[in-house]
Design a protein around this motif. Sequence first.
Motif, PDB file in Angstrom:
ATOM      1  N   THR A  47       9.859   9.724  -9.386  1.00 35.08           N
ATOM      2  CA  THR A  47      10.793  10.295  -8.540  1.00 35.08           C
ATOM      3  C   THR A  47      11.673  11.224  -9.080  1.00 35.08           C
ATOM      4  OG1 THR A  47      10.453   8.794  -6.499  1.00 35.08           O
ATOM      5  CG2 THR A  47      12.356  10.425  -6.536  1.00 35.08           C
ATOM      6  N   LEU A  48      12.390  10.414 -10.074  1.00 33.86           N
ATOM      7  CA  LEU A  48      13.257  11.197 -10.963  1.00 33.86           C
ATOM      8  C   LEU A  48      12.753  12.247 -11.853  1.00 33.86           C
ATOM      9  CD1 LEU A  48      15.595   8.199 -12.017  1.00 33.86           C
ATOM     10  CD2 LEU A  48      16.180  10.080 -10.553  1.00 33.86           C
ATOM     11  N   TYR A  77      -1.617   7.175 -18.048  1.00 38.54           N
ATOM     12  CA  TYR A  77      -0.080   6.599 -17.435  1.00 38.54           C
ATOM     13  C   TYR A  77      -0.399   6.046 -16.208  1.00 38.54           C
ATOM     14  CZ  TYR A  77       1.767   9.881 -20.805  1.00 38.54           C
ATOM     15  OH  TYR A  77       1.778  10.807 -21.810  1.00 38.54           O
ATOM     16  N   ALA A  78      -1.161   6.597 -15.395  1.00 43.72           N
ATOM     17  CA  ALA A  78      -1.767   6.047 -14.137  1.00 43.72           C
ATOM     18  C   ALA A  78      -2.563   4.774 -14.204  1.00 43.72           C
ATOM     19  CB  ALA A  78      -2.303   7.124 -13.064  1.00 43.72           C
ATOM     20  N   VAL A 117       0.915  -1.219  -0.090  1.00 43.21           N
ATOM     21  CA  VAL A 117       0.004   0.103  -0.221  1.00 43.21           C
ATOM     22  C   VAL A 117       0.883   1.190   0.086  1.00 43.21           C
ATOM     23  CG1 VAL A 117      -1.599   1.273   1.167  1.00 43.21           C
ATOM     24  CG2 VAL A 117      -1.817  -1.265   1.190  1.00 43.21           C
ATOM     25  N   GLY A 118       1.891   1.193   0.811  1.00 46.69           N
ATOM     26  CA  GLY A 118       2.984   2.199   0.942  1.00 46.69           C
ATOM     27  C   GLY A 118       3.461   2.790  -0.573  1.00 46.69           C
ATOM     28  N   LEU A 160       1.001   7.399  -6.315  1.00 43.90           N
ATOM     29  CA  LEU A 160      -0.015   8.233  -6.526  1.00 43.90           C
ATOM     30  C   LEU A 160       0.571   9.933  -5.954  1.00 43.90           C
ATOM     31  CD1 LEU A 160      -3.164   6.433  -5.418  1.00 43.90           C
ATOM     32  CD2 LEU A 160      -2.292   6.896  -7.709  1.00 43.90           C
ATOM     33  N   VAL A 161       1.156  10.092  -5.088  1.00 48.07           N
ATOM     34  CA  VAL A 161       1.916  11.236  -4.491  1.00 48.07           C
ATOM     35  C   VAL A 161       2.752  11.921  -5.724  1.00 48.07           C
ATOM     36  CG1 VAL A 161       3.155  12.453  -3.138  1.00 48.07           C
ATOM     37  CG2 VAL A 161       1.484  10.850  -2.265  1.00 48.07           C
ATOM     38  N   LEU A 162       3.573  10.947  -6.196  1.00 44.68           N
ATOM     39  CA  LEU A 162       4.670  11.357  -7.241  1.00 44.68           C
ATOM     40  C   LEU A 162       3.846  11.533  -8.665  1.00 44.68           C
ATOM     41  CD1 LEU A 162       7.516   9.039  -6.189  1.00 44.68           C
ATOM     42  CD2 LEU A 162       7.502  11.505  -6.009  1.00 44.68           C
ATOM     43  N   TRP A 163       2.761  10.961  -8.788  1.00 42.18           N
ATOM     44  CA  TRP A 163       2.292  11.081 -10.062  1.00 42.18           C
ATOM     45  C   TRP A 163       1.537  12.285 -10.167  1.00 42.18           C
ATOM     46  CZ3 TRP A 163      -3.075  11.717 -10.391  1.00 42.18           C
ATOM     47  CH2 TRP A 163      -3.522  11.562 -11.685  1.00 42.18           C
ATOM     48  N   ALA A 164       0.769  12.589  -9.043  1.00 43.23           N
ATOM     49  CA  ALA A 164       0.263  13.864  -8.782  1.00 43.23           C
ATOM     50  C   ALA A 164       1.085  15.216  -8.892  1.00 43.23           C
ATOM     51  CB  ALA A 164      -0.375  14.078  -7.715  1.00 43.23           C
TER      52      ALA A 164
END
Length: 119
Positions: free
Chosen positions: A97-98, A69-70, A17-18, A24-28
């Motif tokens: 992240t990159l 993409y998501a 889940v992490g 999702l955070v990085l995607w946003a």
Amino acid sequence: MAVETFRKGSLDPPNSVGLRAAFLVLWAIDAIAATLFFLVPYATELNPVTVFFYGLFGLPGVLLAALCYAAAVVLIGHVLSDPMDVRFVGVVVVLYTLFAVNNILLLLFREPVVEMLFL
């Protein structure tokens, strides 16, 4: 096994889940930065799919490309069996992240990360 599960219609969500939350955070963050690339004159979006969707639909096209993409990442993560699903999502998190770091630095400093590191 995962393909059989997919054919039956029941998807196997990744165990971590992490990692999914990190994705999702990085995607946003990346989606917001990609949208800003079309609003500032000094940054250029390099992803041809995002540029194509922007040409068709304007700024909503950038969000549509990001959603595609998501959806692809989530679908692939559901189809893969454990532990491959966790590894796949982990690799995607590293890549996003990159992407997010590069995009944020480009927006803040008006220079790509590559130029900042090597010049």
